[in-house]
Design a protein around this motif. Structure first.
Motif, PDB file in Angstrom:
ATOM      1  N   ASP A 154      88.458  73.156  29.978  1.00 42.90           N
ATOM      2  CA  ASP A 154      87.427  72.867  30.976  1.00 42.90           C
ATOM      3  C   ASP A 154      86.005  73.081  30.470  1.00 42.90           C
ATOM      4  O   ASP A 154      85.054  72.845  31.225  1.00 42.90           O
ATOM      5  CB  ASP A 154      87.662  73.715  32.228  1.00 42.90           C
ATOM      6  CG  ASP A 154      88.659  73.063  33.174  1.00 42.90           C
ATOM      7  OD1 ASP A 154      88.399  71.933  33.613  1.00 42.90           O
ATOM      8  OD2 ASP A 154      89.710  73.673  33.447  1.00 42.90           O
ATOM      9  N   GLU A 319      98.408  71.041  33.754  1.00 45.09           N
ATOM     10  CA  GLU A 319      97.389  71.705  34.567  1.00 45.09           C
ATOM     11  C   GLU A 319      97.545  73.217  34.551  1.00 45.09           C
ATOM     12  O   GLU A 319      96.552  73.959  34.531  1.00 45.09           O
ATOM     13  CB  GLU A 319      97.462  71.196  36.009  1.00 45.09           C
ATOM     14  CG  GLU A 319      96.391  71.779  36.916  1.00 45.09           C
ATOM     15  CD  GLU A 319      96.445  71.214  38.333  1.00 45.09           C
ATOM     16  OE1 GLU A 319      95.599  71.604  39.148  1.00 45.09           O
ATOM     17  OE2 GLU A 319      97.351  70.399  38.600  1.00 45.09           O
ATOM     18  N   GLU A 320      98.776  73.712  34.560  1.00 45.52           N
ATOM     19  CA  GLU A 320      98.998  75.159  34.558  1.00 45.52           C
ATOM     20  C   GLU A 320      98.478  75.787  33.270  1.00 45.52           C
ATOM     21  O   GLU A 320      97.894  76.882  33.295  1.00 45.52           O
ATOM     22  CB  GLU A 320     100.488  75.462  34.740  1.00 45.52           C
ATOM     23  CG  GLU A 320     100.802  76.943  34.920  1.00 45.52           C
ATOM     24  CD  GLU A 320     100.139  77.556  36.146  1.00 45.52           C
ATOM     25  OE1 GLU A 320      99.868  78.772  36.106  1.00 45.52           O
ATOM     26  OE2 GLU A 320      99.883  76.819  37.123  1.00 45.52           O
ATOM     27  N   LYS A 323      94.665  76.095  33.494  1.00 44.97           N
ATOM     28  CA  LYS A 323      94.247  77.205  34.347  1.00 44.97           C
ATOM     29  C   LYS A 323      94.456  78.542  33.655  1.00 44.97           C
ATOM     30  O   LYS A 323      93.585  79.420  33.696  1.00 44.97           O
ATOM     31  CB  LYS A 323      95.023  77.169  35.659  1.00 44.97           C
ATOM     32  CG  LYS A 323      94.653  76.008  36.579  1.00 44.97           C
ATOM     33  CD  LYS A 323      95.503  76.050  37.845  1.00 44.97           C
ATOM     34  CE  LYS A 323      95.130  74.918  38.793  1.00 44.97           C
ATOM     35  NZ  LYS A 323      95.988  74.934  40.025  1.00 44.97           N
ATOM     36  N   GLN A 324      95.617  78.710  33.027  1.00 44.08           N
ATOM     37  CA  GLN A 324      95.937  79.975  32.377  1.00 44.08           C
ATOM     38  C   GLN A 324      94.993  80.253  31.206  1.00 44.08           C
ATOM     39  O   GLN A 324      94.534  81.390  31.014  1.00 44.08           O
ATOM     40  CB  GLN A 324      97.386  79.970  31.896  1.00 44.08           C
ATOM     41  CG  GLN A 324      98.418  80.019  33.013  1.00 44.08           C
ATOM     42  CD  GLN A 324      98.456  81.359  33.710  1.00 44.08           C
ATOM     43  OE1 GLN A 324      98.076  82.382  33.149  1.00 44.08           O
ATOM     44  NE2 GLN A 324      98.888  81.366  34.966  1.00 44.08           N
ATOM     45  N   GLU A 327      91.504  81.281  32.587  1.00 47.35           N
ATOM     46  CA  GLU A 327      91.495  82.630  33.143  1.00 47.35           C
ATOM     47  C   GLU A 327      91.649  83.685  32.058  1.00 47.35           C
ATOM     48  O   GLU A 327      91.004  84.754  32.106  1.00 47.35           O
ATOM     49  CB  GLU A 327      92.604  82.778  34.186  1.00 47.35           C
ATOM     50  CG  GLU A 327      92.584  84.093  34.947  1.00 47.35           C
ATOM     51  CD  GLU A 327      91.290  84.302  35.736  1.00 47.35           C
ATOM     52  OE1 GLU A 327      90.918  85.474  35.937  1.00 47.35           O
ATOM     53  OE2 GLU A 327      90.656  83.299  36.137  1.00 47.35           O
TER      54      GLU A 327
END
Length: 349
Positions: A154, A319-320, A323-324, A327
């Motif tokens: 991202d 997508e997971e 995100k991981q 984070e």
């Protein structure tokens, strides 16, 4: 050798397409600081690398470059990259041992520099002028327009592209192409930058006979660093990916900027992470959602979603995972800032 994030993403993108993967690990960093070898013969890391992650028929090798500490002659090396050139020569040696021919293609790059799968398939199947037989090897390499991801999917750099990895026909590779047809180039330590007059720049051949029609074969240093003459993009967009600073921790990032290509002299700097480099500052601001308008480059609005419809790394389409990863690194940065604080300022030139 980079982190497993970059290795796995590269393996997924190229799965089943490479004949040979030739990796090199050194016992020193770019600054010649000693480092522990992670990929010793028969280690768990090597077994994982050779487990088929690059494809069921792809041969994977991790050769080790051992720096014995002897003086290195850097005369004629404008960028101080002779250490990398000496290491990349092992890639060429491995290609030759693997039986590389003039019909094959060679790719030179860091593990975190990845041609898109579309690019690789096109290079293997399309009629590419630089890969036709009968090359004069004056301007034989292809480079992509490379999208830069800073630490996570991202965090994408806006308005700036990289130009590696690089691709070249075996016909123009030293030790594979016809050395009787192509003249020799004088180089730093025989493997590094060409000396002036032997093609350091694209039209710099005054030391060759007048009206020469054939030009020196390429060492890995040439494929990596000679000026780009053919840069390929897809409808003006990118055709490769750079997973920049894809490390597991801020500790690893700090170590890189102390001892590797961007290294500095002296003791370890106990400074905010963003102070090391504008690229790092951009990433930190991405993870913490801080303003970045004062930086030379800013992050793409919308992050990964901003490249919807364009080429995307296959690994990032999960997508997971996206995100991981975000984070994970956000928490690393917040912990780092609890010790070293955050950075507001400019950079040394």
């Amino acid at each position: 050798v980079d982190s497993w994030h970059a290795i796995a993403a590269h393996a997924m993108e190229s799965f089943g397409l490479y004949h040979t993967v030739a990796l090199v690990e050194s016992n020193v960093t770019h600054m010649r600081t000693p480092r522990n070898l992670r990929f010793k013969a028969d280690s768990l890391n090597v077994r994982a690398m050779q487990s088929g992650i690059f494809g069921p028929t792809t041969d994977v090798f991790v050769d080790q470059y051992i720096d014995t500490g002897k003086p290195i002659n850097t005369t004629g090396d404008p960028y101080g990259l002779i250490n990398e050139d000496l290491q990349r020569e092992l890639v060429l040696e491995r290609w030759i041992k693997q039986g590389m021919t003039t019909d094959d293609l060679g790719l030179i790059g860091d593990v975190d520099e990845i041609f898109s799968r579309d690019f690789l398939l096109a290079a293997m199947t399309c009629d590419v002028p630089q890969f036709r037989t009968g090359q004069d090897c004056k301007k034989p390499k292809l480079a992509p327009k490379t999208l830069i991801f800073e630490m996570a999917p991202d965090c994408i750099t806006e308005g700036r592209h990289w130009y590696h990895p690089d691709m070249i026909s075996g016909e123009c590779i030293d030790g594979v192409g016809d050395s009787n047809t192509h003249p020799q180039a004088e180089r730093v330590m025989g493997v590094g930058f060409r000396f002036k007059g032997y093609g350091r720049e694209n039209d710099d051949y005054q030391h060759l006979p007048i009206n020469s029609t054939m030009f020196p074969l390429f060492k890995p240093s040439d494929t990596r660093m000679k000026p780009v003459s053919h840069q390929i993009s897809k409808r003006g967009s990118h055709s490769a990916f750079h997973l920049h600073n894809y490390f597991r921790s801020t500790k690893d990032i700090r170590h890189k900027y102390w001892t590797y290509t961007h290294g500095y002299e002296g003791s370890e700097k106990k400074v905010p992470l963003g102070e090391f480099h504008e690229d790092i500052d951009l990433a930190v601001r991405c993870f913490t959602n801080r303003k970045d308008k004062h930086l030379p480059y800013v992050r793409k609005k919308g992050g990964f979603d901003s490249i919807d419809g364009l080429l995307q790394p296959l690994a990032f389409q999960n997508e997971e995972y996206r995100k991981q990863r975000f984070e994970e690194m956000k928490q690393e940065i917040l912990k780092d800032e609890a010790v070293y604080s955050s950075f507001e300022g400019t950079y040394e030139q």
